[in-house]
Design a protein around this motif. Sequence first.
Motif, PDB file in Angstrom:
ATOM      1  N   LYS A   1      46.560   0.641  29.176  1.00  0.00           N
ATOM      2  CA  LYS A   1      47.559   0.697  30.250  1.00  0.00           C
ATOM      3  C   LYS A   1      48.706  -0.239  29.885  1.00  0.00           C
ATOM      4  N   GLN A   2      49.931   0.260  29.966  1.00  0.00           N
ATOM      5  CA  GLN A   2      51.094  -0.568  29.655  1.00  0.00           C
ATOM      6  C   GLN A   2      52.111  -0.471  30.778  1.00  0.00           C
ATOM      7  N   ASN A   3      52.783  -1.570  31.047  1.00  0.00           N
ATOM      8  CA  ASN A   3      53.914  -1.585  31.966  1.00  0.00           C
ATOM      9  C   ASN A   3      54.883  -2.677  31.522  1.00  0.00           C
ATOM     10  N   SER A   4      55.911  -2.906  32.294  1.00  0.00           N
ATOM     11  CA  SER A   4      56.945  -3.874  31.895  1.00  0.00           C
ATOM     12  C   SER A   4      56.428  -5.307  31.868  1.00  0.00           C
TER      13      SER A   4
ATOM     14  N   ASP B   1      35.294  -4.226  39.291  1.00  0.00           N
ATOM     15  CA  ASP B   1      35.636  -2.914  39.856  1.00  0.00           C
ATOM     16  C   ASP B   1      34.859  -1.805  39.166  1.00  0.00           C
ATOM     17  N   ILE B   2      34.865  -1.855  37.846  1.00  0.00           N
ATOM     18  CA  ILE B   2      34.176  -0.823  37.069  1.00  0.00           C
ATOM     19  C   ILE B   2      32.675  -0.848  37.354  1.00  0.00           C
ATOM     20  N   HIS B   3      32.102  -2.051  37.416  1.00  0.00           N
ATOM     21  CA  HIS B   3      30.669  -2.209  37.670  1.00  0.00           C
ATOM     22  C   HIS B   3      30.246  -1.492  38.951  1.00  0.00           C
TER      23      HIS B   3
ATOM     24  N   ALA C   1      31.408  -3.097  27.759  1.00  0.00           N
ATOM     25  CA  ALA C   1      32.863  -2.939  27.646  1.00  0.00           C
ATOM     26  C   ALA C   1      33.541  -4.297  27.543  1.00  0.00           C
ATOM     27  N   THR C   2      34.713  -4.278  26.937  1.00  0.00           N
ATOM     28  CA  THR C   2      35.583  -5.459  26.885  1.00  0.00           C
ATOM     29  C   THR C   2      36.981  -5.044  27.287  1.00  0.00           C
ATOM     30  N   ILE C   3      37.644  -5.930  28.020  1.00  0.00           N
ATOM     31  CA  ILE C   3      39.041  -5.729  28.398  1.00  0.00           C
ATOM     32  C   ILE C   3      39.856  -6.891  27.838  1.00  0.00           C
ATOM     33  N   ALA C   4      40.919  -6.558  27.133  1.00  0.00           N
ATOM     34  CA  ALA C   4      41.857  -7.556  26.614  1.00  0.00           C
ATOM     35  C   ALA C   4      43.208  -7.280  27.263  1.00  0.00           C
ATOM     36  N   SER C   5      43.721  -8.285  27.973  1.00  0.00           N
ATOM     37  CA  SER C   5      44.927  -8.111  28.770  1.00  0.00           C
ATOM     38  C   SER C   5      45.995  -9.109  28.340  1.00  0.00           C
ATOM     39  N   VAL C   6      47.244  -8.672  28.329  1.00  0.00           N
ATOM     40  CA  VAL C   6      48.359  -9.557  27.980  1.00  0.00           C
ATOM     41  C   VAL C   6      49.385  -9.557  29.099  1.00  0.00           C
ATOM     42  N   ASP C   7      49.832 -10.764  29.448  1.00  0.00           N
ATOM     43  CA  ASP C   7      50.942 -10.955  30.382  1.00  0.00           C
ATOM     44  C   ASP C   7      52.119 -11.497  29.567  1.00  0.00           C
TER      45      ASP C   7
ATOM     46  N   GLN D   1      42.305   3.348  37.626  1.00  0.00           N
ATOM     47  CA  GLN D   1      42.623   3.256  39.054  1.00  0.00           C
ATOM     48  C   GLN D   1      42.696   1.824  39.551  1.00  0.00           C
ATOM     49  N   SER D   2      42.128   0.894  38.825  1.00  0.00           N
ATOM     50  CA  SER D   2      42.089  -0.488  39.285  1.00  0.00           C
ATOM     51  C   SER D   2      43.496  -1.086  39.344  1.00  0.00           C
ATOM     52  N   VAL D   3      43.776  -1.783  40.443  1.00  0.00           N
ATOM     53  CA  VAL D   3      45.079  -2.449  40.590  1.00  0.00           C
ATOM     54  C   VAL D   3      45.006  -3.898  40.134  1.00  0.00           C
ATOM     55  N   GLU D   4      43.829  -4.334  39.740  1.00  0.00           N
ATOM     56  CA  GLU D   4      43.654  -5.716  39.291  1.00  0.00           C
ATOM     57  C   GLU D   4      44.277  -5.907  37.901  1.00  0.00           C
ATOM     58  N   THR D   5      44.757  -7.111  37.649  1.00  0.00           N
ATOM     59  CA  THR D   5      45.301  -7.447  36.336  1.00  0.00           C
ATOM     60  C   THR D   5      44.386  -8.391  35.572  1.00  0.00           C
ATOM     61  N   ASP D   6      43.494  -9.073  36.287  1.00  0.00           N
ATOM     62  CA  ASP D   6      42.568  -9.998  35.656  1.00  0.00           C
ATOM     63  C   ASP D   6      41.375  -9.220  35.102  1.00  0.00           C
ATOM     64  N   PRO D   7      41.064  -9.360  33.799  1.00  0.00           N
ATOM     65  CA  PRO D   7      39.957  -8.591  33.219  1.00  0.00           C
ATOM     66  C   PRO D   7      38.618  -8.760  33.941  1.00  0.00           C
TER      67      PRO D   7
END
Length: 337
Positions: free
Chosen positions: A168-171, A213-215, A226-232, A201-207
Amino acid sequence: MDNTFSTYKIDDRSLIAFIKREIHNLALQLGFTPHRAAETDIIVAELTSNLMKFANGGELLYRSNFNGEFNEIEIYCLDKGVGFDNVAKIMNDGYSSSNTLGHGLGSIKRLSNDFQIYSMKNWGCVQYVKICEKPELEIPTIKSGLNTSTIAVNYPGEKFCGDGYYIKQNSKGFQIFVGDGLGHGESANEAVEAAIKAFRQSVETDPTAVLRDIHLKVKKTRGLVATIASVDYKSEVWNICGIGNINTRIYNGLENKTYTPYNGIIGHNIPRTLNNTIVPYKKHQIIIMHSDGLRTRWNLNDLSSIFKHSPGIIAAALYKENIRGTDDATILAGKIN
């Protein structure tokens, strides 16, 4: 169209005609003109015949893809032959190591929309080809930010892949999800697809919050890791959190670090306390995320000059050397531009 690659071990010339026909029919199904499908035949014939001629066989992976604008076919050709040092030299028309006309690689380059090679002496070769509906279509210039490629293959003999990934990407930044449903086959696929739907569908930004949510939404499935890697972009950090055995590694130049996930199974039992690993986000970093279909004892530093190549070539090189062949396998490689 799904995101997985079909794969063939090519160890006999009799397979070449079958693979050519299969990819030719795929091209026609995608809307390629008969002429463009014939050009695709030439590319496949050159790739596969070179495997038999110079490397005593190898592996060919291909898939169809819709990139948002047009249909394309992607092909990886992998071998463990003698390899070569000077890629630029062998790409020239007329060069030959076997007293032929030397038009093979030149033909592939002219007829494809994107053609890349990586090789080392006595290591073998990785070739990547992208064939679009029209030969004149240009590959979009990579914009600043994240540039990724992913190779995913099914457990041998299975029609469904138990691994999955989504970006998922955004500005403000991006989030990468890589998951592996328990086992393999249709039930594993159902678990990972349910997880991807929840991730989207998750609106959360924190992994950690996204994983919770997924659980909750995959409890009726067999579960997954699963692993989530997020960048701000504003804070210039990675936030990484995983549950189960998805391997995640980030390279800063020659230095690298592997990020250890928590024990547990998403959808069944996860730790009460989850914390992100926070990592500085920098240009020129390389992130590798993969399922346990690949061995974990690898190091990009062992591959000469690999860092300057595209994420697709990096993923394919790691796949070639580390595929187990006993499970679904997914490897995502990303570069920060």
